[in-house]
Design a protein around this motif. Structure first.
Motif, PDB file in Angstrom:
ATOM      1  N   PRO A 247       0.849  -1.192   0.000  1.00  0.00           N
ATOM      2  CA  PRO A 247       0.000   0.000   0.000  1.00  0.00           C
ATOM      3  C   PRO A 247       0.887   1.246   0.000  1.00  0.00           C
ATOM      4  CG  PRO A 247       0.141  -0.892   2.195  1.00  0.00           C
ATOM      5  CD  PRO A 247       0.879  -1.847   1.292  1.00  0.00           C
TER       6      PRO A 247
ATOM      7  N   ARG B 183      -2.181   7.732   1.236  1.00  0.00           N
ATOM      8  CA  ARG B 183      -3.120   7.726   2.346  1.00  0.00           C
ATOM      9  C   ARG B 183      -3.015   8.974   3.229  1.00  0.00           C
ATOM     10  NH1 ARG B 183      -2.868   2.271   1.313  1.00  0.00           N
ATOM     11  NH2 ARG B 183      -4.594   1.009   2.112  1.00  0.00           N
TER      12      ARG B 183
ATOM     13  N   VAL C  42      -4.173   0.516   6.638  1.00  0.00           N
ATOM     14  CA  VAL C  42      -3.324  -0.496   6.002  1.00  0.00           C
ATOM     15  C   VAL C  42      -3.656  -1.844   6.646  1.00  0.00           C
ATOM     16  CG1 VAL C  42      -0.945  -1.284   5.668  1.00  0.00           C
ATOM     17  CG2 VAL C  42      -1.490   1.154   5.492  1.00  0.00           C
TER      18      VAL C  42
END
Length: 176
Positions: A132, A137, A165
């Protein structure tokens, strides 16, 4: 003093790796303790554990910076499992900077640690497949700047960011 600081950092890193291993869903595989240049490429499968290394700069004098850097660099190939990913972030002058997004590339992590320990800017290597993105984010730059005006605020932002996550996560904070 030099050996005491290095031993303390190494013990903290080992403890974090062990606590992360306890919550891993699959059994751990042994890690080859060969030099970093001989480490096999990261597996293409899913990431087992995530570690976020946060450096609050300045950490101290040049000797202390080198000691922390060496301890973390020794930890990476020996304690991080091949399926583990880590991200490196620094907080310097009320600014949160991602030196390396989540990756399993140990060389990119070593370079990022070297920059983050000294509060230097570094462009993160691209996010690899299966990892990720911490950068994606994080809040928008204006919101991030407003919320991370203190170290405590930066910690809150990072905690909220990595909460999304999936999987076990560890946060290692290096600060005076």
């Amino acid at each position: 003093m030099k050996h005491l600081l290095r031993a303390a950092v190494a013990a903290l890193l080992a403890l974090c790796a062990l606590s992360g291993a306890a919550v891993a869903q699959e059994p751990s595989t042994s890690v080859d303790a060969s030099p970093l240049g001989d480490v096999a490429p990261a597996p293409a499968g899913p990431v087992e554990r995530y570690f976020l290394l946060l450096f609050d700069s300045p950490l101290g004098g040049i000797r202390q910076l080198d000691e922390v850097s060496v301890a973390v660099e020794e930890w990476l190939p020996h304690e991080l499992l091949p399926a583990d990913a880590a991200a490196v972030v620094s907080y310097y002058g009320q600014e949160l900077s991602v030196a390396q997004d989540f990756t399993r590339d140990r060389q990119a992590l070593i370079e990022a640690v070297g920059a983050a320990v000294r509060g230097q800017a570094r462009a993160s290597a691209p996010v690899e497949e299966g990892c990720p993105s911490l950068l994606a984010r994080l809040p928008a730059q204006d919101d991030l700047s407003r919320r991370a005006t203190s170290f405590y605020g930066a910690l809150q932002v990072l905690a909220e960011t990595v909460d999304s996550v999936p999987g076990p996560k560890g946060l290692l904070v290096f600060s005076k």
